[in-house]
Design a protein around this motif. Structure first.
Motif, PDB file in Angstrom:
ATOM      1  N   PRO A  20     -11.448 -60.765 -58.774  1.00 14.92           N
ATOM      2  CA  PRO A  20     -10.342 -61.137 -59.665  1.00 14.92           C
ATOM      3  C   PRO A  20      -9.052 -61.345 -58.876  1.00 14.92           C
ATOM      4  N   VAL A  21      -8.391 -62.456 -59.142  1.00 13.01           N
ATOM      5  CA  VAL A  21      -7.116 -62.783 -58.497  1.00 13.01           C
ATOM      6  C   VAL A  21      -6.108 -63.220 -59.553  1.00 13.01           C
ATOM      7  N   VAL A  22      -4.847 -63.181 -59.165  1.00 10.17           N
ATOM      8  CA  VAL A  22      -3.791 -63.711 -60.020  1.00 10.17           C
ATOM      9  C   VAL A  22      -3.847 -65.227 -59.915  1.00 10.17           C
ATOM     10  N   ARG A  23      -3.824 -65.899 -61.062  1.00  8.83           N
ATOM     11  CA  ARG A  23      -3.994 -67.360 -61.082  1.00  8.83           C
ATOM     12  C   ARG A  23      -3.069 -68.055 -60.093  1.00  8.83           C
ATOM     13  N   GLY A  24      -3.620 -69.051 -59.473  1.00 12.45           N
ATOM     14  CA  GLY A  24      -2.840 -69.869 -58.546  1.00 12.45           C
ATOM     15  C   GLY A  24      -2.509 -69.191 -57.226  1.00 12.45           C
ATOM     16  N   VAL A  29      -6.454 -58.727 -57.573  1.00 12.20           N
ATOM     17  CA  VAL A  29      -6.047 -57.725 -58.550  1.00 12.20           C
ATOM     18  C   VAL A  29      -6.220 -56.328 -57.958  1.00 12.20           C
ATOM     19  N   ALA A  30      -7.288 -56.099 -57.212  1.00 15.42           N
ATOM     20  CA  ALA A  30      -7.554 -54.783 -56.629  1.00 15.42           C
ATOM     21  C   ALA A  30      -6.419 -54.332 -55.709  1.00 15.42           C
ATOM     22  N   ASN A  31      -5.812 -55.257 -54.998  1.00 10.39           N
ATOM     23  CA  ASN A  31      -4.698 -54.898 -54.120  1.00 10.39           C
ATOM     24  C   ASN A  31      -3.490 -54.435 -54.923  1.00 10.39           C
ATOM     25  N   VAL A  32      -3.223 -55.111 -56.016  1.00 10.88           N
ATOM     26  CA  VAL A  32      -2.089 -54.729 -56.863  1.00 10.88           C
ATOM     27  C   VAL A  32      -2.380 -53.404 -57.567  1.00 10.88           C
ATOM     28  N   VAL A  33      -3.616 -53.218 -58.012  1.00 11.17           N
ATOM     29  CA  VAL A  33      -4.014 -51.951 -58.638  1.00 11.17           C
ATOM     30  C   VAL A  33      -3.827 -50.813 -57.626  1.00 11.17           C
ATOM     31  N   GLY A  34      -4.211 -51.044 -56.398  1.00  6.86           N
ATOM     32  CA  GLY A  34      -4.013 -50.035 -55.360  1.00  6.86           C
ATOM     33  C   GLY A  34      -2.555 -49.693 -55.154  1.00  6.86           C
ATOM     34  N   ALA A  35      -1.705 -50.699 -55.189  1.00 11.50           N
ATOM     35  CA  ALA A  35      -0.268 -50.469 -55.041  1.00 11.50           C
ATOM     36  C   ALA A  35       0.276 -49.660 -56.214  1.00 11.50           C
ATOM     37  N   ARG A  58       2.430 -57.129 -65.285  1.00 10.45           N
ATOM     38  CA  ARG A  58       2.164 -56.658 -66.656  1.00 10.45           C
ATOM     39  C   ARG A  58       0.759 -57.051 -67.093  1.00 10.45           C
ATOM     40  N   ALA A  59       0.307 -58.246 -66.729  1.00 12.12           N
ATOM     41  CA  ALA A  59      -1.049 -58.691 -67.085  1.00 12.12           C
ATOM     42  C   ALA A  59      -2.100 -57.825 -66.398  1.00 12.12           C
ATOM     43  N   ILE A  60      -1.862 -57.448 -65.157  1.00 12.45           N
ATOM     44  CA  ILE A  60      -2.799 -56.581 -64.446  1.00 12.45           C
ATOM     45  C   ILE A  60      -2.835 -55.208 -65.096  1.00 12.45           C
ATOM     46  N   ARG A  61      -1.678 -54.676 -65.448  1.00 10.04           N
ATOM     47  CA  ARG A  61      -1.635 -53.376 -66.137  1.00 10.04           C
ATOM     48  C   ARG A  61      -2.372 -53.452 -67.476  1.00 10.04           C
ATOM     49  N   GLU A  66      -7.120 -52.264 -70.914  1.00  4.67           N
ATOM     50  CA  GLU A  66      -8.244 -52.805 -71.663  1.00  4.67           C
ATOM     51  C   GLU A  66      -9.573 -52.372 -71.051  1.00  4.67           C
ATOM     52  N   SER A  67      -9.657 -52.417 -69.732  1.00  3.33           N
ATOM     53  CA  SER A  67     -10.887 -52.023 -69.044  1.00  3.33           C
ATOM     54  C   SER A  67     -11.189 -50.548 -69.208  1.00  3.33           C
TER      55      SER A  67
END
Length: 71
Positions: A20-24, A29-35, A58-61, A66-67
């Motif tokens: 999963p990545v941020v569009r464009g 996503v895993a890197n941002v979750v880790g941060a 905010r979308a990742i959060r 949701e997960s």
């Protein structure tokens, strides 16, 4: 073939091995979750990942929340 987990998060086998990545971007996503887990503020994350916006974080959060309901 790409799959969208939200309007900002996508899965595409041709990008970052289908993670999963941020569009464009190639920001996983895993890197941002880790941060976030490490206690970094949104400001720090935005400084480290300049391709992101506050809305992306905010979308990742939201995706995390949701997960967590399906665990």
């Amino acid at each position: 073939m790409e799959t969208w987990l939200s309007d900002r998060i996508q899965l595409d086998p041709a990008v970052c091995h289908g993670k999963p990545v941020v569009r464009g971007t190639r920001v996983m996503v895993a890197n941002v979750v880790g941060a976030i887990a490490a206690g970094q503020s949104h400001v720090q994350i935005l400084e480290d990942y300049t391709a992101l916006t506050e809305a992306d974080i905010r979308a990742i959060r939201a995706l995390l929340i949701e997960s967590s309901h399906t665990l």
